[in-house]
Design an enzyme around this catalytic site. Sequence first.
Site, PDB file in Angstrom:
ATOM      1  N   LYS A  52       0.837  -1.210   0.000  1.00  0.00           N
ATOM      2  CA  LYS A  52       0.000   0.000   0.000  1.00  0.00           C
ATOM      3  C   LYS A  52       0.871   1.259   0.000  1.00  0.00           C
ATOM      4  O   LYS A  52       0.486   2.293  -0.557  1.00  0.00           O
ATOM      5  CB  LYS A  52      -0.961   0.002   1.178  1.00  0.00           C
ATOM      6  N   MET A 309      -7.137 -15.769   2.209  1.00  0.00           N
ATOM      7  CA  MET A 309      -5.862 -15.435   2.855  1.00  0.00           C
ATOM      8  C   MET A 309      -5.797 -13.922   3.051  1.00  0.00           C
ATOM      9  O   MET A 309      -5.243 -13.207   2.215  1.00  0.00           O
ATOM     10  CB  MET A 309      -4.707 -15.929   1.995  1.00  0.00           C
ATOM     11  N   HIS A 431     -24.025  14.150   2.335  1.00  0.00           N
ATOM     12  CA  HIS A 431     -23.863  14.642   0.957  1.00  0.00           C
ATOM     13  C   HIS A 431     -22.746  15.673   0.909  1.00  0.00           C
ATOM     14  O   HIS A 431     -22.652  16.487   1.815  1.00  0.00           O
ATOM     15  CB  HIS A 431     -25.183  15.273   0.503  1.00  0.00           C
TER      16      HIS A 431
HETATM   17  P1  FAD Z   1       1.936 -14.466   8.036  1.00  0.00           P
HETATM   18  O1  FAD Z   1       1.667 -13.012   8.010  1.00  0.00           O
HETATM   19  O2  FAD Z   1       2.476 -15.107   6.820  1.00  0.00           O
HETATM   20  O3  FAD Z   1       2.926 -14.693   9.251  1.00  0.00           O
HETATM   21  C1  FAD Z   1       3.447 -15.954   9.553  1.00  0.00           C
HETATM   22  C2  FAD Z   1       4.666 -15.791  10.425  1.00  0.00           C
HETATM   23  O4  FAD Z   1       5.083 -17.092  10.848  1.00  0.00           O
HETATM   24  C3  FAD Z   1       5.879 -15.173   9.705  1.00  0.00           C
HETATM   25  O5  FAD Z   1       6.345 -14.053  10.424  1.00  0.00           O
HETATM   26  C4  FAD Z   1       6.926 -16.303   9.679  1.00  0.00           C
HETATM   27  O6  FAD Z   1       8.254 -15.823   9.835  1.00  0.00           O
HETATM   28  C5  FAD Z   1       6.487 -17.138  10.878  1.00  0.00           C
HETATM   29  N1  FAD Z   1       6.895 -18.546  10.815  1.00  0.00           N
HETATM   30  C6  FAD Z   1       6.777 -19.403   9.772  1.00  0.00           C
HETATM   31  N2  FAD Z   1       7.269 -20.615  10.110  1.00  0.00           N
HETATM   32  C7  FAD Z   1       7.710 -20.508  11.394  1.00  0.00           C
HETATM   33  C8  FAD Z   1       8.319 -21.415  12.314  1.00  0.00           C
HETATM   34  N3  FAD Z   1       8.579 -22.682  11.989  1.00  0.00           N
HETATM   35  N4  FAD Z   1       8.625 -20.958  13.540  1.00  0.00           N
HETATM   36  C9  FAD Z   1       8.376 -19.676  13.913  1.00  0.00           C
HETATM   37  N5  FAD Z   1       7.802 -18.786  13.105  1.00  0.00           N
HETATM   38  C10 FAD Z   1       7.467 -19.198  11.850  1.00  0.00           C
HETATM   39  N6  FAD Z   1      -4.083  -9.141   3.164  1.00  0.00           N
HETATM   40  C11 FAD Z   1      -5.000  -8.207   3.441  1.00  0.00           C
HETATM   41  O7  FAD Z   1      -5.922  -8.465   4.223  1.00  0.00           O
HETATM   42  N7  FAD Z   1      -4.934  -6.953   2.873  1.00  0.00           N
HETATM   43  C12 FAD Z   1      -3.957  -6.615   2.018  1.00  0.00           C
HETATM   44  O8  FAD Z   1      -3.931  -5.481   1.526  1.00  0.00           O
HETATM   45  C13 FAD Z   1      -2.986  -7.588   1.694  1.00  0.00           C
HETATM   46  N8  FAD Z   1      -1.983  -7.283   0.850  1.00  0.00           N
HETATM   47  C14 FAD Z   1      -1.016  -8.223   0.601  1.00  0.00           C
HETATM   48  C15 FAD Z   1       0.011  -7.890  -0.269  1.00  0.00           C
HETATM   49  C16 FAD Z   1       1.005  -8.808  -0.552  1.00  0.00           C
HETATM   50  C17 FAD Z   1       2.118  -8.434  -1.502  1.00  0.00           C
HETATM   51  C18 FAD Z   1       0.977 -10.087   0.084  1.00  0.00           C
HETATM   52  C19 FAD Z   1       2.078 -11.079  -0.182  1.00  0.00           C
HETATM   53  C20 FAD Z   1      -0.046 -10.431   0.947  1.00  0.00           C
HETATM   54  C21 FAD Z   1      -1.058  -9.499   1.202  1.00  0.00           C
HETATM   55  N9  FAD Z   1      -2.123  -9.797   2.050  1.00  0.00           N
HETATM   56  C22 FAD Z   1      -3.074  -8.863   2.308  1.00  0.00           C
HETATM   57  C23 FAD Z   1      -2.250 -11.117   2.700  1.00  0.00           C
HETATM   58  C24 FAD Z   1      -1.742 -11.068   4.159  1.00  0.00           C
HETATM   59  O9  FAD Z   1      -0.386 -10.653   4.161  1.00  0.00           O
HETATM   60  C25 FAD Z   1      -1.878 -12.431   4.806  1.00  0.00           C
HETATM   61  O10 FAD Z   1      -3.217 -12.886   4.703  1.00  0.00           O
HETATM   62  C26 FAD Z   1      -1.501 -12.359   6.293  1.00  0.00           C
HETATM   63  O11 FAD Z   1      -0.180 -11.899   6.472  1.00  0.00           O
HETATM   64  C27 FAD Z   1      -1.640 -13.742   6.932  1.00  0.00           C
HETATM   65  O12 FAD Z   1      -1.303 -13.665   8.278  1.00  0.00           O
HETATM   66  P2  FAD Z   1      -0.773 -14.943   9.077  1.00  0.00           P
HETATM   67  O13 FAD Z   1      -0.625 -14.487  10.492  1.00  0.00           O
HETATM   68  O14 FAD Z   1      -1.629 -16.099   8.795  1.00  0.00           O
HETATM   69  O15 FAD Z   1       0.649 -15.302   8.442  1.00  0.00           O
HETATM   70  P1  NAD Z   2      -4.456 -14.795  -6.687  1.00  0.00           P
HETATM   71  O1  NAD Z   2      -5.051 -16.128  -6.459  1.00  0.00           O
HETATM   72  O2  NAD Z   2      -5.198 -13.583  -6.300  1.00  0.00           O
HETATM   73  O3  NAD Z   2      -4.128 -14.630  -8.247  1.00  0.00           O
HETATM   74  C1  NAD Z   2      -3.325 -15.521  -8.942  1.00  0.00           C
HETATM   75  C2  NAD Z   2      -3.653 -15.390 -10.425  1.00  0.00           C
HETATM   76  O4  NAD Z   2      -2.659 -16.082 -11.158  1.00  0.00           O
HETATM   77  C3  NAD Z   2      -5.006 -15.993 -10.800  1.00  0.00           C
HETATM   78  O5  NAD Z   2      -5.733 -15.046 -11.551  1.00  0.00           O
HETATM   79  C4  NAD Z   2      -4.613 -17.233 -11.636  1.00  0.00           C
HETATM   80  O6  NAD Z   2      -5.562 -17.532 -12.635  1.00  0.00           O
HETATM   81  C5  NAD Z   2      -3.292 -16.789 -12.221  1.00  0.00           C
HETATM   82  N1  NAD Z   2      -2.385 -17.886 -12.589  1.00  0.00           N
HETATM   83  C6  NAD Z   2      -2.131 -19.037 -11.912  1.00  0.00           C
HETATM   84  N2  NAD Z   2      -1.179 -19.759 -12.557  1.00  0.00           N
HETATM   85  C7  NAD Z   2      -0.808 -19.042 -13.665  1.00  0.00           C
HETATM   86  C8  NAD Z   2       0.136 -19.239 -14.716  1.00  0.00           C
HETATM   87  N3  NAD Z   2       0.900 -20.330 -14.747  1.00  0.00           N
HETATM   88  N4  NAD Z   2       0.250 -18.300 -15.673  1.00  0.00           N
HETATM   89  C9  NAD Z   2      -0.522 -17.174 -15.638  1.00  0.00           C
HETATM   90  N5  NAD Z   2      -1.438 -16.940 -14.664  1.00  0.00           N
HETATM   91  C10 NAD Z   2      -1.572 -17.847 -13.680  1.00  0.00           C
HETATM   92  O7  NAD Z   2      -3.000 -14.862  -5.996  1.00  0.00           O
HETATM   93  P2  NAD Z   2      -1.956 -13.713  -5.645  1.00  0.00           P
HETATM   94  O8  NAD Z   2      -2.223 -12.493  -6.455  1.00  0.00           O
HETATM   95  O9  NAD Z   2      -0.623 -14.352  -5.718  1.00  0.00           O
HETATM   96  O10 NAD Z   2      -2.296 -13.406  -4.137  1.00  0.00           O
HETATM   97  C11 NAD Z   2      -2.223 -14.445  -3.144  1.00  0.00           C
HETATM   98  C12 NAD Z   2      -3.160 -14.178  -1.997  1.00  0.00           C
HETATM   99  O11 NAD Z   2      -2.673 -13.078  -1.237  1.00  0.00           O
HETATM  100  C13 NAD Z   2      -4.559 -13.777  -2.440  1.00  0.00           C
HETATM  101  O12 NAD Z   2      -5.397 -14.903  -2.562  1.00  0.00           O
HETATM  102  C14 NAD Z   2      -5.024 -12.872  -1.351  1.00  0.00           C
HETATM  103  O13 NAD Z   2      -5.766 -13.635  -0.407  1.00  0.00           O
HETATM  104  C15 NAD Z   2      -3.761 -12.343  -0.709  1.00  0.00           C
HETATM  105  N6  NAD Z   2      -3.612 -10.904  -1.050  1.00  0.00           N
HETATM  106  C16 NAD Z   2      -4.585 -10.040  -0.648  1.00  0.00           C
HETATM  107  C17 NAD Z   2      -4.489  -8.707  -0.982  1.00  0.00           C
HETATM  108  C18 NAD Z   2      -5.572  -7.772  -0.518  1.00  0.00           C
HETATM  109  O14 NAD Z   2      -6.333  -8.145   0.372  1.00  0.00           O
HETATM  110  N7  NAD Z   2      -5.672  -6.570  -1.074  1.00  0.00           N
HETATM  111  C19 NAD Z   2      -3.437  -8.244  -1.730  1.00  0.00           C
HETATM  112  C20 NAD Z   2      -2.476  -9.140  -2.150  1.00  0.00           C
HETATM  113  C21 NAD Z   2      -2.569 -10.473  -1.789  1.00  0.00           C
END
Ligand code: FAD
Ligand code: NAD
Length: 452
Positions: A52, A309, A431
């Site tokens: 973000k 997720m 509004h």
């Molecule tokens: P995680 O955040 O993945 O945390 C897991 C933690 O466990 C990590 O810190 C890791 O180091 C630790 N861990 C793993 N294995 C071990 C071990 N063996 N021992 C000790 N610690 C360990 N979600 C939203 O809702 N809004 C968004 O805008 C959004 N944007 C995203 C953008 C990107 C680029 C990505 C990649 C994800 C985004 N997500 C977003 C998804 C969001 O980040 C995840 O849903 C969220 O972080 C999940 O939380 P979690 O606590 O399950 O796991």
């Molecule tokens: P995603 O599931 O949103 O999108 C993956 C896309 O890749 C799909 O449209 C799929 O059809 C396509 N795809 C799969 N295999 C392919 C291939 N071989 N070639 C071309 N296209 C292919 O997954 P993501 O964007 O990696 O995000 C992962 C998760 O992280 C999401 O499901 C979401 O829950 C979380 N996330 C959330 C936010 C948010 O809340 N704003 C932002 C980022 C990520």
Amino acid sequence: MSELKCKLLIIGAGPGGYVCAIRAGQLGVETIIVDSQAPGGTCLNVGCIPSKALIHAADQFHEIASAASGPLGISVGAPSIDLATTIAWKDGIVKRLNDGVSGLMKKAKVKHISGDARFLDGKTVTVQTSDGEQRIRAENVVIATGSSPTELPFLPFGDDILSSTEALSLQEVPKSMVVVGGGYIGLEIGTAFAKLGAKVTVVEATGQILPQYDSALSKPVSKRLQQLGIDVQLNTKASGFHKGKLQTDQGDIPADKVLVAVGRRPRTDSVGIDELMLSMDDAFIQINKSCQTSMRGIYAIGDVTGEPMLAHRAMAQGEMVAEIVAGHDLSWDKRCIPAVCFTDPEIVTCGVLPHELKGAKVSEFPFAANGRAMTTEREDGFIRIVARPEDDAVMGIQAVGVGVSELSATFALAIEMGATLQDIGATIHAHPTQSEGFQEAALRALGKALHI
Ligand code: FAD
Ligand code: NAD
């Protein structure tokens, strides 16, 4: 080797784990949390917050760059960007939040151990710390280990093949970037780089971007991608990368950098859950309505338990499990989990989509008929309500439009409180705001629309 004992051990300090720890500590539960990374997990360190921040910087840059050609009479010179400075600013925000989470856990008297945890049995884990091996025995264990980017075997991460983690720390804007996967991550980050000046191509395997949504919701985003000069290649699958070109089943595409964003997989291998023989749901840990796994005293929350997720789902699960461990009788009773895709325009979904409810009353109000949208030069998108035909109960709300992420709370509240079309239609909406479109969509469903 020393051994610690506690009532609650949490493995992973992401949004699920750290929220669980804070609430448990507040409730007087003796709690230890283990993670080798800075607290906040994927979301804070390499996900929600960094993406973000980058999107905000890209929006600012693009607005300045396009202001001179707009209708507002503004003239400016061509802007430039030093991405390394932008990334350092982003890292500063991440650090502030890491420190904030650490402080909150400390205040709740949670013990944080730095290292990776591995199960020895259902009640005992071992952690390799900088001071040697630490054993921890716990009455209850929460697995909150999150997820990692899915790697494609023919596009292994490294060098010019990036996961979202590397893409969010680039020091320069690449001249060209091909994004494999037109989902959440690919479109959020791909759009940001296009606004920063990269030539971006999105390669999506299915026939639609954001295939989890209906095409009405993704259409305004597709249109905007086109306006931003992003080439979207649908029904196209990547197959490799060779000499600066992404190879696909439809031909080669030149790319300085390739961002692979084709989904995320649960992080279960590092924690050694194989030995526990937990019931699984494909690769995810199976849980019941109280987030209990198939083994008594072991809970799982967040991404490791499957879709959606999202950080706020992980947090809500974490809070609930802390209450359960403290002795309160709770189970998952949420009516909806809002989801926001921070594309341009943004998409919000909450509750059911029209095709998921038989005989649904579906009503839409376009932002083209909303005064506030006109004053911000962006009239694309709409708000849509899906209501149950027998009693007008609102079961689903979706919106696509600039800034609609901030309406997600209103939508979730309406569904959580069991609002009807009449409730929303009778609520005064200020509004001029975009939220008036919500009231108008409800009035329209009742045959009483005023502004359309
Ligand atoms: P995680 O955040 O993945 O945390 C897991 C933690 O466990 C990590 O810190 C890791 O180091 C630790 N861990 C793993 N294995 C071990 C071990 N063996 N021992 C000790 N610690 C360990 N979600 C939203 O809702 N809004 C968004 O805008 C959004 N944007 C995203 C953008 C990107 C680029 C990505 C990649 C994800 C985004 N997500 C977003 C998804 C969001 O980040 C995840 O849903 C969220 O972080 C999940 O939380 P979690 O606590 O399950 O796991
Ligand atoms: P995603 O599931 O949103 O999108 C993956 C896309 O890749 C799909 O449209 C799929 O059809 C396509 N795809 C799969 N295999 C392919 C291939 N071989 N070639 C071309 N296209 C292919 O997954 P993501 O964007 O990696 O995000 C992962 C998760 O992280 C999401 O499901 C979401 O829950 C979380 N996330 C959330 C936010 C948010 O809340 N704003 C932002 C980022 C990520």
